[in-house]
Structure formats: structure tokens, C-alpha cells
Design a protein around this motif. Structure first.
Motif, PDB file in Angstrom:
ATOM      1  N   THR A  20       0.837  -1.207   0.000  1.00 52.17           N
ATOM      2  CA  THR A  20       0.000   0.000   0.000  1.00 52.17           C
ATOM      3  C   THR A  20       0.865   1.247   0.000  1.00 52.17           C
ATOM      4  OG1 THR A  20      -1.700  -1.229   1.203  1.00 52.17           O
ATOM      5  CG2 THR A  20      -1.881   1.171   1.210  1.00 52.17           C
ATOM      6  N   ARG A  21       1.949   1.231   0.754  1.00 48.78           N
ATOM      7  CA  ARG A  21       2.873   2.373   0.755  1.00 48.78           C
ATOM      8  C   ARG A  21       3.379   2.651  -0.656  1.00 48.78           C
ATOM      9  NH1 ARG A  21       7.048   1.494   5.812  1.00 48.78           N
ATOM     10  NH2 ARG A  21       5.478   0.955   7.350  1.00 48.78           N
ATOM     11  N   GLU A  22       3.767   1.594  -1.355  1.00 51.14           N
ATOM     12  CA  GLU A  22       4.271   1.761  -2.720  1.00 51.14           C
ATOM     13  C   GLU A  22       3.213   2.363  -3.627  1.00 51.14           C
ATOM     14  OE1 GLU A  22       5.831  -2.015  -3.971  1.00 51.14           O
ATOM     15  OE2 GLU A  22       7.317  -2.046  -2.350  1.00 51.14           O
ATOM     16  N   LYS A  23       1.954   1.934  -3.491  1.00 53.23           N
ATOM     17  CA  LYS A  23       0.861   2.489  -4.297  1.00 53.23           C
ATOM     18  C   LYS A  23       0.627   3.961  -3.977  1.00 53.23           C
ATOM     19  CE  LYS A  23      -1.657  -1.809  -5.087  1.00 53.23           C
ATOM     20  NZ  LYS A  23      -2.875  -2.576  -4.795  1.00 53.23           N
ATOM     21  N   VAL A  24       0.684   4.304  -2.693  1.00 54.97           N
ATOM     22  CA  VAL A  24       0.501   5.701  -2.286  1.00 54.97           C
ATOM     23  C   VAL A  24       1.579   6.577  -2.902  1.00 54.97           C
ATOM     24  CG1 VAL A  24       0.602   7.278  -0.305  1.00 54.97           C
ATOM     25  CG2 VAL A  24      -0.723   5.155  -0.146  1.00 54.97           C
ATOM     26  N   ILE A  25       2.829   6.137  -2.813  1.00 60.31           N
ATOM     27  CA  ILE A  25       3.945   6.901  -3.386  1.00 60.31           C
ATOM     28  C   ILE A  25       3.766   7.040  -4.896  1.00 60.31           C
ATOM     29  CG2 ILE A  25       6.430   6.853  -3.854  1.00 60.31           C
ATOM     30  CD1 ILE A  25       6.738   5.592  -1.016  1.00 60.31           C
ATOM     31  N   GLU A  26       3.398   5.938  -5.549  1.00 60.59           N
ATOM     32  CA  GLU A  26       3.211   5.965  -7.005  1.00 60.59           C
ATOM     33  C   GLU A  26       2.091   6.937  -7.403  1.00 60.59           C
ATOM     34  OE1 GLU A  26       1.715   2.849 -10.372  1.00 60.59           O
ATOM     35  OE2 GLU A  26       3.162   2.105  -8.894  1.00 60.59           O
ATOM     36  N   ASN A  27       1.015   6.955  -6.650  1.00 63.49           N
ATOM     37  CA  ASN A  27      -0.122   7.824  -6.979  1.00 63.49           C
ATOM     38  C   ASN A  27       0.123   9.293  -6.661  1.00 63.49           C
ATOM     39  OD1 ASN A  27      -1.664   5.696  -7.922  1.00 63.49           O
ATOM     40  ND2 ASN A  27      -2.625   5.319  -5.943  1.00 63.49           N
ATOM     41  N   LEU A  28       1.021   9.574  -5.726  1.00 62.96           N
ATOM     42  CA  LEU A  28       1.199  10.955  -5.253  1.00 62.96           C
ATOM     43  C   LEU A  28       2.597  11.518  -5.486  1.00 62.96           C
ATOM     44  CD1 LEU A  28      -0.692  10.629  -1.856  1.00 62.96           C
ATOM     45  CD2 LEU A  28      -1.575  11.521  -4.006  1.00 62.96           C
ATOM     46  N   TYR A  29       3.456  10.827  -6.238  1.00 67.27           N
ATOM     47  CA  TYR A  29       4.851  11.257  -6.353  1.00 67.27           C
ATOM     48  C   TYR A  29       5.007  12.656  -6.936  1.00 67.27           C
ATOM     49  CZ  TYR A  29       5.130  10.597 -11.388  1.00 67.27           C
ATOM     50  OH  TYR A  29       4.955  10.723 -12.727  1.00 67.27           O
ATOM     51  N   ILE A  31       2.717  15.199  -6.644  1.00 68.64           N
ATOM     52  CA  ILE A  31       1.819  16.171  -6.034  1.00 68.64           C
ATOM     53  C   ILE A  31       2.584  17.459  -5.720  1.00 68.64           C
ATOM     54  CG2 ILE A  31       2.123  15.385  -3.643  1.00 68.64           C
ATOM     55  CD1 ILE A  31      -0.940  15.865  -3.332  1.00 68.64           C
ATOM     56  N   ASN A  32       1.996  18.564  -6.014  1.00 62.44           N
ATOM     57  CA  ASN A  32       2.539  19.904  -5.792  1.00 62.44           C
ATOM     58  C   ASN A  32       3.702  20.265  -6.701  1.00 62.44           C
ATOM     59  OD1 ASN A  32       0.685  20.431  -3.737  1.00 62.44           O
ATOM     60  ND2 ASN A  32       2.005  19.528  -2.192  1.00 62.44           N
ATOM     61  N   VAL A  33       4.059  19.415  -7.656  1.00 60.52           N
ATOM     62  CA  VAL A  33       5.126  19.753  -8.592  1.00 60.52           C
ATOM     63  C   VAL A  33       4.722  19.486 -10.039  1.00 60.52           C
ATOM     64  CG1 VAL A  33       7.000  19.412  -6.941  1.00 60.52           C
ATOM     65  CG2 VAL A  33       6.256  17.498  -8.358  1.00 60.52           C
ATOM     66  N   ASN A  34       3.458  19.220 -10.286  1.00 61.58           N
ATOM     67  CA  ASN A  34       3.029  18.887 -11.634  1.00 61.58           C
ATOM     68  C   ASN A  34       2.538  20.106 -12.417  1.00 61.58           C
ATOM     69  OD1 ASN A  34       0.749  19.192 -10.133  1.00 61.58           O
ATOM     70  ND2 ASN A  34      -0.266  17.324 -10.803  1.00 61.58           N
ATOM     71  N   TYR A  35       3.105  21.273 -12.131  1.00 59.44           N
ATOM     72  CA  TYR A  35       2.848  22.469 -12.916  1.00 59.44           C
ATOM     73  C   TYR A  35       4.161  23.237 -13.043  1.00 59.44           C
ATOM     74  CZ  TYR A  35       2.713  25.106  -8.546  1.00 59.44           C
ATOM     75  OH  TYR A  35       3.041  25.672  -7.346  1.00 59.44           O
ATOM     76  N   ASP A  36       4.263  24.061 -14.074  1.00 54.46           N
ATOM     77  CA  ASP A  36       5.536  24.701 -14.405  1.00 54.46           C
ATOM     78  C   ASP A  36       6.067  25.673 -13.353  1.00 54.46           C
ATOM     79  OD1 ASP A  36       5.710  23.313 -16.777  1.00 54.46           O
ATOM     80  OD2 ASP A  36       4.753  24.887 -17.952  1.00 54.46           O
ATOM     81  N   GLY A  37       5.212  26.315 -12.588  1.00 55.72           N
ATOM     82  CA  GLY A  37       5.678  27.352 -11.670  1.00 55.72           C
ATOM     83  C   GLY A  37       5.971  26.907 -10.260  1.00 55.72           C
ATOM     84  N   TRP A  38       6.079  25.602 -10.022  1.00 47.10           N
ATOM     85  CA  TRP A  38       6.225  25.125  -8.642  1.00 47.10           C
ATOM     86  C   TRP A  38       7.489  25.607  -7.963  1.00 47.10           C
ATOM     87  CZ3 TRP A  38      10.253  22.217  -6.866  1.00 47.10           C
ATOM     88  CH2 TRP A  38      11.048  21.581  -7.803  1.00 47.10           C
ATOM     89  N   SER A  39       8.539  25.909  -8.718  1.00 50.01           N
ATOM     90  CA  SER A  39       9.823  26.269  -8.117  1.00 50.01           C
ATOM     91  C   SER A  39       9.965  27.764  -7.839  1.00 50.01           C
ATOM     92  CB  SER A  39      10.969  25.816  -9.021  1.00 50.01           C
ATOM     93  OG  SER A  39      10.881  26.484 -10.273  1.00 50.01           O
TER      94      SER A  39
END
Length: 125
Positions: A20-29, A31-39
Motif C-alpha cells: 500500500t505504501r508503494e501504491k501511495v507513493i506511485e499515486n502521489l509522487y 503532487i505539488n510539482v506537476n505544474y511549471d511554476g512550482w519552483s
């Protein structure tokens, strides 16, 4: 009027089975960085903290953080600044590593040291 109650069982990440931990990481890896301006906020914060320590950050380079050799670096100018440690402690009161860096830069002898910071090579560390 009607009231409904929902009950949920919540787990800490450490309490989950390994699969389950592996699935959670895979589904959320991403998060908060999937847009161009995150940095942008991170870079602005680095420039603010740098300025408090006497570092004028001009250019920031980074190549992501997916493999060996990736990382971040900057170019700019350092002018030794009086009061840097106090300013950094006020801005980031809990960040002991920033306090250590500011103290080190402020204590360089003779006072008034300056340096230009340039990047060269293929890697951003």
C-alpha cells in the motif's frame, strides 16, 4: 433537518502495509510539482535569504532531481554583510543550518570580503 455522521479509519504512513505504501507513493509522487511554476516560491525564498547574508543571486540553474548529477546552483555576488546572522535568525528562527552559514559568512576575516559566484561544467550541485 437531518444530521449524518461519517466515520473513517485513518492510518499513519508507517502503519500501512508495504504494498500500500508503494501504491501511495506511485499515486502521489508528483503532487505539488506537476505544474511549471512550482519552483518560483523556492527560488524567491533563496534570493531573499541570500540577500540577508549578502549574496545577490542573479541566475538560478537546476536540472530537476531525478538522477545522479542533478541538483541546483546559482550565480551572483557575495558582499560580506554586518548583521547577517541577526537578519537570518529573524527571517528563519528555527533553521539552525542557515544560522550556521550566516555566522560563517559574517565572520570571514578581514571584514569586507566579496566574491563573484559563477557556474561552470555540466552539473548543477
Amino acid at each position: 433537518m437531518r444530521t449524518e455522521t461519517t466515520t473513517r479509519t485513518l492510518y499513519k504512513f508507517e502503519e500501512l502495509p508495504e504494498e500500500t505504501r508503494e501504491k501511495v507513493i506511485e499515486n502521489l509522487y508528483d503532487i505539488n510539482v506537476n505544474y511549471d511554476g512550482w519552483s518560483e516560491g523556492i527560488i524567491e525564498d533563496a534570493k531573499t535569504i541570500g540577500a540577508l547574508m549578502g549574496i545577490d543571486i542573479k541566475n538560478v540553474y537546476w536540472s530537476g532531481f531525478f538522477s545522479q548529477g542533478d541538483g541546483a546552483c546559482f550565480e551572483g555576488r557575495f558582499d560580506q554583510t554586518r548583521g547577517a546572522l541577526k537578519a537570518v535568525k529573524e527571517y528563519a528562527p528555527k533553521d539552525k543550518e542557515l544560522h550556521r552559514i550566516a555566522k560563517g559568512l559574517q565572520s570571514l576575516k578581514p571584514f569586507g570580503i566579496y566574491a563573484n559566484v559563477k557556474h561552470s561544467g555540466h552539473y548543477y550541485h
